[in-house]
Design an enzyme around this catalytic site. Structure first.
Site, PDB file in Angstrom:
ATOM      1  CB  ALA A 193      -0.601   5.319   0.668  1.00 23.74           C
ATOM      2  CE1 TYR A 194      -2.163  -1.422   5.871  1.00 19.53           C
ATOM      3  CE2 TYR A 194      -3.165   0.109   7.664  1.00 19.53           C
ATOM      4  CZ  TYR A 194      -2.792  -1.212   7.364  1.00 19.53           C
ATOM      5  OH  TYR A 194      -3.289  -2.279   7.989  1.00 19.53           O
TER       6      TYR A 194
END
Length: 251
Positions: free
Chosen positions: A159-160
């Protein structure tokens, strides 16, 4: 709202550094102040740390103010730009280091964490980039921040890394949209860097393993990254629309 407004009479290049109160942002503030920039030190929540770096810059003969805003709030960030322009006359360089990193596997990610990262890292970068496109003076620069994790594919970073991949795409497009303005737009994508945030909670064995990934056999330092930013902010006028990976050949 600005604090500790400095003398606005001096004709210096002016930089606004988001996330300037700690980690890489702090090193960027120190380096650009050393290079003669007047600095707007942006912070979100830690006023004391922002004021500390402002006092350090002014004690060494430089000019700096602190400005507070949530970078995802376009009205608040517009006010931060206003405060820097009011103090120093204009904005030449915007360095957008502010961001958050919340790690989890895809299978287990809490969507509230996903939304927080997207709000800060994607919307926040878009807000700052839009304001920079509107405000930065001719001959200026916008420097956004990504991560080498967009190339490393390490578990728990999905996600990052996705949020930072969006930053890279935004940067490459904006560089082309600003044709004729003489404004460079680039992204810096560091590898593992020895900031307090990075080291927090990591066992020494893991830190050592990450350091060994580079042929230089060490972690990066905030000062390493600030060196790249200083180059892109000033002398590197022919580097535009690029993602620069200061990571010691880790990727």
């Amino acid at each position: 709202m600005s604090e500790n407004s400095a003398n606005s009479g001096a004709k210096r290049r002016v930089a606004l550094v988001t996330g300037g109160s700690g980690g890489i942002g702090r090193a960027v503030v120190q380096r650009l102040a050393h290079d003669g920039y007047a600095i707007g030190v942006h912070y979100s929540g830690n006023r004391e740390r922002a004021q500390e770096i402002v006092h350090q810059v002014t004690a060494n003969g430089g000019e700096a103010i602190s400005v507070q805003a949530d970078i995802s709030d376009d009205a608040a960030m517009a006010e931060a730009f206003d405060d820097v322009e009011s103090a120093f006359g204009n904005v030449d360089v915007v360095v957008n280091t502010a961001g958050i990193m919340l790690l989890s596997t895809v299978q287990e990610l809490d969507f509230s964490d996903f939304d927080r990262m997207m709000k800060t890292n994607v919307r926040g970068t878009f807000v700052v980039s839009q304001l920079a496109a509107q405000r930065v003076a001719q001959g200026g620069a916008l420097i956004n921040f990504s991560t080498s994790q967009t190339r490393l594919q390490h578990p728990t970073y999905a996600a990052y890394a996705a949020s930072k991949a969006a930053v890279e795409s935004l940067t490459l497009v904006l560089a082309r949209e600003l044709r004729g303005r003489d404004i460079t737009v680039n992204t810096v994508a560091p590898g593992p860097t020895a900031t307090e945030l990075f080291l927090d909670g990591k066992e020494q064995q893991l830190v050592d393993r990450l350091a060994s990934l580079s042929p230089l056999e060490r972690l990066g330092t905030p000062e390493d990254i600030a060196e790249v930013v200083a180059f892109l902010a000033g002398p590197a006028r022919w580097i535009n629309g690029q993602v620069v990976f200061p990571n010691g050949a880790i990727a």
